[in-house]
Enzyme design. Sequence first.
Site, PDB file in Angstrom:
ATOM      1  N   SER A 178       2.053   9.187   2.891  1.00  0.00           N
ATOM      2  CA  SER A 178       1.153   8.172   3.447  1.00  0.00           C
ATOM      3  C   SER A 178       1.128   8.295   4.952  1.00  0.00           C
ATOM      4  O   SER A 178       2.163   8.597   5.576  1.00  0.00           O
ATOM      5  CB  SER A 178       1.640   6.776   3.056  1.00  0.00           C
ATOM      6  OG  SER A 178       1.001   5.778   3.830  1.00  0.00           O
ATOM      7  N   TYR A 204       8.026   0.980   1.867  1.00  0.00           N
ATOM      8  CA  TYR A 204       7.090   2.015   1.421  1.00  0.00           C
ATOM      9  C   TYR A 204       6.967   3.114   2.477  1.00  0.00           C
ATOM     10  O   TYR A 204       7.107   4.306   2.182  1.00  0.00           O
ATOM     11  CB  TYR A 204       5.731   1.365   1.153  1.00  0.00           C
ATOM     12  CG  TYR A 204       4.667   2.299   0.647  1.00  0.00           C
ATOM     13  CD1 TYR A 204       4.509   2.517  -0.717  1.00  0.00           C
ATOM     14  CD2 TYR A 204       3.793   2.954   1.524  1.00  0.00           C
ATOM     15  CE1 TYR A 204       3.515   3.364  -1.197  1.00  0.00           C
ATOM     16  CE2 TYR A 204       2.810   3.801   1.060  1.00  0.00           C
ATOM     17  CZ  TYR A 204       2.669   3.999  -0.299  1.00  0.00           C
ATOM     18  OH  TYR A 204       1.688   4.840  -0.771  1.00  0.00           O
ATOM     19  N   LYS A 208       8.176   7.049   2.479  1.00  0.00           N
ATOM     20  CA  LYS A 208       7.166   8.093   2.648  1.00  0.00           C
ATOM     21  C   LYS A 208       7.577   9.059   3.768  1.00  0.00           C
ATOM     22  O   LYS A 208       7.295  10.260   3.690  1.00  0.00           O
ATOM     23  CB  LYS A 208       5.798   7.475   2.934  1.00  0.00           C
ATOM     24  CG  LYS A 208       5.204   6.744   1.730  1.00  0.00           C
ATOM     25  CD  LYS A 208       4.956   7.708   0.587  1.00  0.00           C
ATOM     26  CE  LYS A 208       4.413   7.050  -0.652  1.00  0.00           C
ATOM     27  NZ  LYS A 208       4.137   8.000  -1.741  1.00  0.00           N
ATOM     28  N   THR A 239      -7.724   2.419  -3.906  1.00  0.00           N
ATOM     29  CA  THR A 239      -7.008   2.589  -5.159  1.00  0.00           C
ATOM     30  C   THR A 239      -6.280   1.292  -5.494  1.00  0.00           C
ATOM     31  O   THR A 239      -6.101   0.427  -4.620  1.00  0.00           O
ATOM     32  CB  THR A 239      -5.985   3.728  -5.044  1.00  0.00           C
ATOM     33  OG1 THR A 239      -4.986   3.355  -4.075  1.00  0.00           O
ATOM     34  CG2 THR A 239      -6.666   5.020  -4.595  1.00  0.00           C
TER      35      THR A 239
END
Length: 319
Positions: A178, A204, A208, A239
């Site tokens: 990401s 997150y 990543k 998404t």
Amino acid sequence: MNPLAKVLDTLADRTLVPGYSKIGYELRKRHWQPLPEGALRGKRALVTGANSGLGKATAARLAELGATVHLVVRDLGRGEQAREEIATLLPKAELHVDRCDLSDYDSVRRFAEGFLAAHDTVDILVHNAGALPPKRTENAWGDELALAVHVLGPFLLTGLLLPGLRASEDARVVFVSSGGMYAQKLYDGDPQYREGKYGGTAAYARTKRMQVVLAGMWAEHLAGDGISVHSMHPGWAATPGVTDSLPGFAKLMGPLLRDAEQGADTTVWLAASAEGGRTSGRFWHDRTARPEHYVPWTKESAAQRERLWEFCKDRVQNS
């Protein structure tokens, strides 16, 4: 790409909104060569988290290029629904649904053992499955959930599938990272996020960053095995992972968000293009290698990279 286009591409990348949105994709794709029809015929591909979003789009495009594709998912029902949706569009595609929960290391071992018992070769392995926990949660082994899904589960799975990857003539491993990792340094001293106030978005992004570091280290470890390892980021795509976990951001960006197919393009390109086999250990966005750091305070040392590698080895060996 001509010199002016390269300058504009770099400017768009550094200013985020033009580069990460669909604007950047639409501008850049004018300079791309299409992938040959049947480029992956005879190849076997595994895509984790393939029941929706980027994973499903990746699986569909790999199948369209001729690969036999395994949708590796936690929920078999959702995986089968995704397989049926892809099969409706590509009735001749060879698609399989396999269960593997990357946060459950026993599940990872069962999947890898069963897969290698049935198939000799892994040509493409796409680590796409993701998690953005709203609060700090641990799996059964005491590992923070985002760390387990993005880092430890993929580390274990890659290691277990090495016999199949080594049996391929041109194996590719792709970690879907990401752009958020640019905001984070490597937290090798607190990989479990036990210190400070926990935030799902930060967890997150931290994991990543770890994926990008580990992709580079896998590339070094496998340099003599004919296995190319890449990491990439898809830009900002509409998404479920974005619209469900970051609804405010999704609403703000609205029509500028890429669709899943646009977000998956570079993953597919790395899996199917000649360039994807010539290089290894780099970080990509929109078919171009990008810097891993934009500011000096996020850079890690060689010792930090080694500590992360040893941490991952220890966690998966003792789980």
